[in-house]
Design a protein around this motif. Sequence first.
Motif, mmCIF file in Angstrom:
data_model
loop_
_atom_site.group_PDB
_atom_site.id
_atom_site.type_symbol
_atom_site.label_atom_id
_atom_site.label_comp_id
_atom_site.label_asym_id
_atom_site.label_seq_id
_atom_site.Cartn_x
_atom_site.Cartn_y
_atom_site.Cartn_z
ATOM 1 N N ALA A 81 0.787 -1.232 -0.137
ATOM 2 C CA ALA A 81 -0.227 0.081 -0.144
ATOM 3 C C ALA A 81 0.807 1.193 -0.215
ATOM 4 N N ILE A 82 2.233 1.170 -0.046
ATOM 5 C CA ILE A 82 3.045 2.438 -0.018
ATOM 6 C C ILE A 82 3.195 3.017 -1.507
ATOM 7 N N PRO A 83 3.410 4.091 -1.787
ATOM 8 C CA PRO A 83 3.614 4.576 -2.985
ATOM 9 C C PRO A 83 4.372 3.762 -4.041
ATOM 10 N N LYS A 84 4.321 3.551 -5.069
ATOM 11 C CA LYS A 84 4.918 3.002 -5.926
ATOM 12 C C LYS A 84 6.161 3.282 -6.090
ATOM 13 N N GLU A 85 6.697 4.661 -6.089
ATOM 14 C CA GLU A 85 8.008 5.232 -6.245
ATOM 15 C C GLU A 85 8.846 4.769 -5.251
ATOM 16 N N LEU A 86 8.086 4.495 -3.892
ATOM 17 C CA LEU A 86 9.041 3.979 -3.139
ATOM 18 C C LEU A 86 9.367 2.284 -3.139
ATOM 19 N N ARG A 87 8.349 1.557 -3.494
ATOM 20 C CA ARG A 87 8.453 0.169 -3.707
ATOM 21 C C ARG A 87 9.473 -0.131 -4.746
ATOM 22 N N ASP A 88 9.185 0.741 -5.665
ATOM 23 C CA ASP A 88 10.447 0.548 -6.860
ATOM 24 C C ASP A 88 11.843 0.618 -6.499
ATOM 25 N N LEU A 89 12.092 1.639 -5.485
ATOM 26 C CA LEU A 89 13.374 1.825 -4.807
ATOM 27 C C LEU A 89 13.738 0.586 -3.935
ATOM 28 N N VAL A 90 13.204 -0.170 -3.531
ATOM 29 C CA VAL A 90 13.507 -1.167 -2.674
ATOM 30 C C VAL A 90 13.073 -2.449 -3.109
ATOM 31 N N ARG A 91 12.867 -3.108 -4.322
ATOM 32 C CA ARG A 91 12.668 -4.167 -5.006
ATOM 33 C C ARG A 91 13.645 -5.213 -4.449
ATOM 34 N N GLY A 92 13.285 -6.314 -3.935
ATOM 35 C CA GLY A 92 14.166 -7.265 -3.235
ATOM 36 C C GLY A 92 14.510 -6.972 -1.976
ATOM 37 N N ALA A 93 14.100 -6.128 -1.365
ATOM 38 C CA ALA A 93 14.493 -5.975 0.081
ATOM 39 C C ALA A 93 13.472 -6.570 1.210
ATOM 40 N N ALA A 94 14.331 -7.109 2.033
ATOM 41 C CA ALA A 94 13.384 -7.996 3.051
ATOM 42 C C ALA A 94 12.796 -7.350 4.123
ATOM 43 N N ILE A 95 11.474 -7.532 4.433
ATOM 44 C CA ILE A 95 11.175 -6.844 5.688
ATOM 45 C C ILE A 95 11.227 -7.873 6.806
ATOM 46 N N VAL A 96 11.506 -7.496 7.848
ATOM 47 C CA VAL A 96 11.689 -8.351 9.266
ATOM 48 C C VAL A 96 11.217 -7.733 10.260
ATOM 49 N N VAL A 97 10.615 -8.498 11.098
ATOM 50 C CA VAL A 97 10.164 -7.724 12.226
ATOM 51 C C VAL A 97 10.791 -8.492 13.603
ATOM 52 N N GLU A 98 11.275 -7.678 14.433
ATOM 53 C CA GLU A 98 11.873 -8.103 15.927
ATOM 54 C C GLU A 98 11.041 -7.218 16.877
ATOM 55 N N ASP A 99 11.060 -7.693 18.285
ATOM 56 C CA ASP A 99 10.558 -7.138 19.183
ATOM 57 C C ASP A 99 11.056 -5.659 19.464
ATOM 58 N N VAL A 100 12.433 -5.686 19.769
ATOM 59 C CA VAL A 100 13.237 -4.383 20.006
ATOM 60 C C VAL A 100 14.702 -4.369 19.414
ATOM 61 N N ALA A 101 15.106 -3.394 18.988
ATOM 62 C CA ALA A 101 16.417 -3.165 18.613
ATOM 63 C C ALA A 101 17.369 -3.536 19.641
ATOM 64 N N ASP A 102 18.667 -4.467 19.152
ATOM 65 C CA ASP A 102 19.570 -4.814 20.030
ATOM 66 C C ASP A 102 20.449 -3.581 20.377
ATOM 67 N N GLU A 103 21.229 -3.774 21.747
ATOM 68 C CA GLU A 103 21.905 -2.699 22.233
ATOM 69 C C GLU A 103 23.080 -2.058 21.393
ATOM 70 N N ASP A 104 23.656 -3.094 20.368
ATOM 71 C CA ASP A 104 24.548 -2.426 19.382
ATOM 72 C C ASP A 104 23.786 -1.781 18.293
ATOM 73 N N THR A 105 22.589 -2.073 17.752
ATOM 74 C CA THR A 105 22.072 -1.166 16.903
ATOM 75 C C THR A 105 21.528 0.054 17.631
ATOM 76 N N VAL A 106 21.203 0.181 18.645
ATOM 77 C CA VAL A 106 20.554 1.273 19.255
ATOM 78 C C VAL A 106 21.507 2.268 19.549
ATOM 79 N N ALA A 107 22.902 1.848 19.929
ATOM 80 C CA ALA A 107 24.184 2.701 20.104
ATOM 81 C C ALA A 107 24.533 3.222 18.673
ATOM 82 N N GLU A 108 24.618 2.331 17.828
ATOM 83 C CA GLU A 108 25.066 2.602 16.399
ATOM 84 C C GLU A 108 24.227 3.798 15.924
#
Length: 131
Positions: free
Chosen positions: A23-50
């Motif tokens: 449902a997002i605009p086509k111009e964005l979908r076209d930019l990320v063809r092949g990207a994976a969508i991942v869902v996690e509960d929360v970001a890990d400490e390293d990602t938060v710090a980064e």
Amino acid sequence: MSRFHHPPTLEDIVEMAEQAFAAIPKELRDLVRGAAIVVEDVADEDTVAEMGFESPWALTGLYRGVPMTQKSVLDAPMEPDTITLYREPILLEWIETNEDLFRLVRNVLIHEIAHHFGFSDDDIARLEGDD
């Protein structure tokens, strides 16, 4: 999207994210063809710090990867781009704002993709308003 009578699970958010991506605009979908969508509960400490956050609750999503506009067929294969949605911070925002959960997930996707590709805040607001 129907109201939940329990906190949505990781699987619920994955399903919603897949529908929201369509449902997002086509111009964005076209930019990320092949990207994976991942869902996690929360970001890990390293990602938060980064990312420069003090708490994982401030991070609802993150795009990792090389923009298609910068990829070359001559590049060595790399891991696929990923858009990670963080379930618990999204649910906290959902509770605090009373925003429709589907719309919130859709807007997190738009926000992450658009920021990764250098869209302005005004462009992002316009894209989030497109229904």
